[in-house]
Motif scaffolding. Structure first.
Motif, mmCIF file in Angstrom:
data_model
loop_
_atom_site.group_PDB
_atom_site.id
_atom_site.type_symbol
_atom_site.label_atom_id
_atom_site.label_comp_id
_atom_site.label_asym_id
_atom_site.label_seq_id
_atom_site.Cartn_x
_atom_site.Cartn_y
_atom_site.Cartn_z
ATOM 1 N N LYS A 67 0.878 -1.115 0.200
ATOM 2 C CA LYS A 67 -0.046 -0.022 0.103
ATOM 3 C C LYS A 67 0.910 1.202 0.055
ATOM 4 N N ASP A 68 2.041 1.377 0.520
ATOM 5 C CA ASP A 68 2.757 2.303 0.712
ATOM 6 C C ASP A 68 3.519 2.625 -0.521
ATOM 7 N N LEU A 73 3.816 5.403 -5.734
ATOM 8 C CA LEU A 73 3.536 5.375 -7.279
ATOM 9 C C LEU A 73 2.366 5.901 -7.764
ATOM 10 N N HIS A 74 1.550 6.539 -6.986
ATOM 11 C CA HIS A 74 0.351 7.264 -7.529
ATOM 12 C C HIS A 74 -0.468 6.198 -8.167
ATOM 13 N N THR A 75 -0.645 5.014 -7.700
ATOM 14 C CA THR A 75 -1.539 4.004 -8.453
ATOM 15 C C THR A 75 -2.099 3.184 -7.293
ATOM 16 N N TYR A 79 -3.404 -2.818 -8.907
ATOM 17 C CA TYR A 79 -2.971 -2.493 -10.154
ATOM 18 C C TYR A 79 -1.287 -2.853 -9.911
ATOM 19 N N LEU A 80 -0.851 -2.189 -8.743
ATOM 20 C CA LEU A 80 0.621 -2.488 -8.377
ATOM 21 C C LEU A 80 1.071 -4.152 -8.232
ATOM 22 N N ASN A 91 5.016 -12.407 -5.780
ATOM 23 C CA ASN A 91 4.181 -11.418 -5.003
ATOM 24 C C ASN A 91 4.788 -10.305 -4.338
ATOM 25 N N TYR A 92 4.367 -9.398 -3.853
ATOM 26 C CA TYR A 92 5.171 -8.145 -3.407
ATOM 27 C C TYR A 92 5.829 -8.563 -2.222
#
Length: 156
Positions: A67-68, A73-75, A79-80, A91-92
């Protein structure tokens, strides 16, 4: 009667055979995000992700969330996540842990950190605790950080 109905039940995949434990055959489907992703935007986000996570070493922050990163990234985080899954193939959390493991390897080989404990090295690399550090390290390298350090003493 109920048992017979269960035995005759379709598996949901259209083959007519029954799978154990109420399992269903997996359908081969492409993730929906791949059809809605715009290639140019995904490529741009990929470069920005690398710049922020690797270039700015955000992986060192154990509390830096997807989320950070999405906010930076202004998204949106969905979508990220789609871009990370498609471009990095993971995954992240796995992405950040890979960077953290590389950092830990560098620190474990560096003589300047020879007096630091394994837990300190893990914290410096961005892991929140010993257990998550050991688990990620072992998953990626097949050995513990302590064994790795002992095996590589004097090489760095």
């Amino acid at each position: 009667m109920v048992e017979q109905e269960k035995l005759n039940a379709d598996d949901g995949g259209g083959t007519g055979k029954r799978l154990p434990y109420n399992l269903r055959e997996q359908k081969d489907k492409k993730p929906s995000y791949r059809t809605v992703m715009r290639v140019r935007l995904a490529d741009e986000l990929y470069r920005k992700i690398v710049d922020i996570v690797e270039g700015q070493k955000k992986y060192r922050d154990p509390y830096y969330t997807a989320k950070d990163l999405a906010r930076d990234l202004h998204t949106n985080s969905r979508y990220l996540s789609a871009v990370i899954n498609s471009r990095f193939g993971k995954n992240y959390s796995c992405l950040l842990n890979d960077y953290r493991i590389k950092e830990a390897l560098r620190l474990l080989q560096d003589r300047r950190y020879a007096e630091r404990s394994i837990e300190e090295i893990g914290a410096m690399a961005g892991f929140t605790n010993r257990q998550s550090f050991y688990a990620a390290f072992y998953r990626n390298l097949g050995e513990t950080p302590n064994n790795y350090r002992k095996r590589n003493e004097g090489k760095g």
